[in-house]
Design an enzyme around this catalytic site. Sequence first.
Site, short mmCIF file in Angstrom:
data_model
loop_
_atom_site.label_atom_id
_atom_site.label_comp_id
_atom_site.label_asym_id
_atom_site.label_seq_id
_atom_site.Cartn_x
_atom_site.Cartn_y
_atom_site.Cartn_z
N PRO A 58 46.44 6.02 39.03
CA PRO A 58 46.50 4.62 38.62
C PRO A 58 46.60 4.40 37.12
O PRO A 58 47.25 3.45 36.67
CB PRO A 58 45.18 4.04 39.18
CG PRO A 58 44.85 4.91 40.33
CD PRO A 58 45.31 6.29 39.94
N GLY B 57 46.07 18.23 41.72
CA GLY B 57 44.85 17.49 41.46
C GLY B 57 43.62 18.33 41.68
O GLY B 57 43.64 19.56 41.57
N GLU C 25 48.54 22.34 44.15
CA GLU C 25 48.27 22.93 42.84
C GLU C 25 46.98 22.29 42.36
O GLU C 25 46.95 21.12 42.02
CB GLU C 25 49.44 22.68 41.87
CG GLU C 25 49.40 23.57 40.64
CD GLU C 25 48.68 22.93 39.46
OE1 GLU C 25 47.49 23.28 39.25
OE2 GLU C 25 49.28 22.12 38.76
N LEU C 26 45.91 23.09 42.34
CA LEU C 26 44.58 22.54 42.14
C LEU C 26 43.99 22.98 40.79
O LEU C 26 44.72 23.14 39.83
CB LEU C 26 43.69 22.93 43.32
CG LEU C 26 44.29 22.59 44.70
CD1 LEU C 26 43.39 23.09 45.82
CD2 LEU C 26 44.54 21.10 44.83
N CYS D 189 45.38 22.04 34.04
CA CYS D 189 44.88 23.03 35.01
C CYS D 189 45.23 24.43 34.54
O CYS D 189 44.39 25.33 34.54
CB CYS D 189 45.51 22.79 36.38
SG CYS D 189 45.10 21.21 37.13
N GLU E 199 35.56 24.31 36.15
CA GLU E 199 36.75 23.93 35.40
C GLU E 199 36.38 22.88 34.37
O GLU E 199 35.80 21.86 34.70
CB GLU E 199 37.82 23.37 36.33
CG GLU E 199 39.08 22.93 35.56
CD GLU E 199 40.13 22.33 36.46
OE1 GLU E 199 41.33 22.49 36.16
OE2 GLU E 199 39.76 21.68 37.46
#
Length: 463
Positions: free
Chosen positions: A159, A212, A234-235, A268, A365
Amino acid sequence: MTQSITTVNPLNGETIATYESWSSQQVEEAVERGHAAALAWGNTPLNERVTAVRRLAEVLRRESKALSQLTTMEMGKVIAEAAGEVEKSAVTALYYADNAERYLGDEKVDIDGVDTWISYEPIGLVLAVMPWNFPVWQVMRFAIPSVTAGNGVILKHSPNVTGSALALEKIFVEAGFPQHLVTTLVVAEPEVPQLIEKLISDDRIAAVTLTGSNRAGAAVGSAAGRNSKKSVLELGGSDAFVVLDDADLPRAVEAAVKARFNNAGQSCVCAKRFIVSESIADAFTEQFVAKVKALKVGDPTAAETQMGPLARGDLRDMLDSQVQRSVAAGASLLTGGASIDGPGCFYAPTVLAVSGPGIAAFDEETFGPVAVVARAKDDADAIRLASATQFGLSISVWSASRQRALAITKGVTTGAAFINSMTASDARVPFGGTKKSGYGRELASAGIREFTNTRTFWAVEPK
């Protein structure tokens, strides 16, 4: 669906724009139009699709200034980095235009007495759930190969970059792609999880891709599994940057600063855990901290700025919590470690010295300008420390010996390995992770074929 979305400039907290969240009927109409557009596009000859992809590169370059300014305003990215995203997307479009026939053309298979070939056919409308940290590139690295392959795209962007998402939709139309082939859904955050679940179960959605968090990836992956649909995830990532005692130290330090603090550390796939041979750890740390302290933090539109604000206040607060928990657990704060006073979502570039696992900034992370440095007793210890993570996107190893560096990379499970180079993505090689960093691949031949039906044809002449 009646809530609205307000985008906010993280530099100063000022409102940029407000968008009304779409109704259920608007979403339904978008999916129906997108599905029809995808079916028609999939039947369009490859050479015509390639022509549109080439035009896309032209339009991206023509609109680069306006698009870069918009993404910088929405998420705080340094303007030169924003322009780099757009140019990288244009280069990727040209790459796929040049290689589409090679990747998507029929492949003959030699079998005696049989005419056999493999075909890569489009699958239809693909749902893409994308994050805010690279508003242009994250979308384009999936969308360009997908539309080249003959698919359509339903984009659910973050958003806080709604303006950028709508601008990308317009760019595809300007490049000559059919109306509704690429559609941005405007949906307020509280409604997103339920909407994504519903869309994945919709027969008109052929597959889903998400970049995400692990939480979002688990939800999307499980929904796709329940509906027997292809998914690419894809994290998160917590890449190791390993500096061995025979490395070119000044070169490694220079790359280390860029690798961690590019995009204010909001990536990431970037260096987060710096694992350094014990004999050079003091020298590396001293040089690294000095360069981090010298980073120019400020207005991302200013030419001299090297690092802008974080994209949102909640992200800054989450990062600060990780830093404070790390210090409380025994990490040594070498520089930074706090928000920067004044307007905007700024966090000071931070370096922590840690012993290894058991510290939040090492185990979790960190999505912001925080680096952790750990000492390795020897190469085996470097492998142990680098492997001490649930993630597996990439690793970067610095050494004068390629053989030694390769031994380190092969001892750590990742989707990519870089030697004497910082981690990066490039259209010519596959991109993706292992372990908690996800599955599937984007870019190169693997990326364009991920969302195709690999179909076998076996024909025998009648007797």
